[in-house]
Design an enzyme around this catalytic site. Structure first.
Site, PDB file in Angstrom:
ATOM      1  N   SER A 153       0.865  -1.176   0.000  1.00 23.35           N
ATOM      2  CA  SER A 153       0.000   0.000   0.000  1.00 23.35           C
ATOM      3  C   SER A 153       0.898   1.222   0.000  1.00 23.35           C
ATOM      4  CB  SER A 153      -0.876  -0.004   1.259  1.00 23.35           C
ATOM      5  OG  SER A 153      -1.508   1.238   1.460  1.00 23.35           O
ATOM      6  N   TYR A 166      -2.311  -1.007  10.922  1.00 22.06           N
ATOM      7  CA  TYR A 166      -2.346  -1.276   9.479  1.00 22.06           C
ATOM      8  C   TYR A 166      -1.076  -0.770   8.807  1.00 22.06           C
ATOM      9  CZ  TYR A 166      -3.837  -1.033   4.599  1.00 22.06           C
ATOM     10  OH  TYR A 166      -3.913  -1.172   3.233  1.00 22.06           O
TER      11      TYR A 166
END
EC number: 1.1.1.233
Length: 271
Positions: A153, A166
């Site tokens: 990401s 995360y």
């Protein structure tokens, strides 16, 4: 390397055997469909309820249920997938738990463990099992190669508020990718990461229609829109095909220019 021959259509991945985790929606689903179109035999791996509700536009995917939070289940599912494919050429480790967990001061042990178990440890275990299967099937011998593609990401290298677990796990995926690339090079296994920015996983440009999110995309993404899963899948095809034979330990960032500028940088430019 060997394949099960579920798909015999010509294409850039013809004759290749692939496993895609996180395959029931969004980027994973688009990658499964792209690989099938390009002639690969594909195992689609995800949680059982998600797989049961998924219908792929391209025929031929082999569904295998797996919970990335369950270590024993990962090894069993990967062994089943490799056996049914007859080998393994490509692994896309895309399964992940998404979302925020609140302010760092309030981050619980349970939430930390949950995100690290799925996003970091689940990726590690999937990739280790996949790499071992690739070596057993002959990767690195007689010029044969294989591919591992992790889905990171922009949060692998950029933080955002209230998402510490995360972000930390995705940062770990980035360094795991590089470490694997170094260790597995001698076996002809190329390992790279795709780092998506905002992606409309609905696939129809409705996922960012809520006014606050739409304004955020306009402010932060140079191209002024979220990406689509199919645009990320295109990179997954490229990294899996023979033409990417000198790329390893690298990251392809697909974020519409988000990481190229200061957040909010497009605010004045669009007026």
């Amino acid at each position: 390397m060997t394949t099960a021959g579920v798909s015999r259509r010509p294409g850039r991945l013809a004759g290749k055997a692939a496993i895609v985790t996180g395959a029931a929606g969004g980027i994973g689903r688009a990658t499964v469909e792209a690989y099938l179109r390009e002639g690969a035999s594909v195992v689609a791996m995800d949680l059982a309820p998600r797989l049961a509700a998924t219908r792929y536009e391209e025929p031929g995917a082999i569904p295998i249920a797996c919970d990335l939070a369950d270590r024993a289940a990962i090894d069993a599912a990967m062994a089943d997938a490799v056996a049914r494919l007859g080998g393994l050429d490509i692994l896309v480790a895309g399964g992940a738990l998404k979302g925020g967990t609140g302010n760092f001061l309030d981050l619980s042990d349970a939430d930390w463990d949950r995100y690290v178990d799925v996003n970091m440890t689940g990726t590690f275990l999937t990739c280790r099992a996949g790499a071992r299967a690739m070596v057993a099937a002959g990767a690195g011998k007689d010029g044969r190669s294989a591919r591992i593609i992790t889905i990171g990401s922009v949060n692998s290298f950029m933080a955002e508020p209230e998402a510490a677990a995360y972000v930390a796990a995705k940062g770990g995926v980035a360094m795991l990718t590089r470490a694997m690339a170094v260790d597995l090079a001698r076996h002809g296994i190329l390992v790279n990461m795709i780092a998506p920015g905002p992606v409309d996983v609905t696939g129809n440009n409705t996922g960012y229609s809520e006014p606050r999110l739409a304004e955020q995309v306009l402010d932060e993404v140079a191209l002024g829109r979220p990406g689509l899963p199919e645009e990320v899948a295109t990179a997954a095809v490229f990294l899996a095909e023979d033409g990417s034979s000198f790329i390893t330990g690298s990251t392809i960032t697909i974020d519409g220019g988000l990481s190229a500028m200061i957040f909010g940088g497009m605010r004045e430019g669009r007026r």
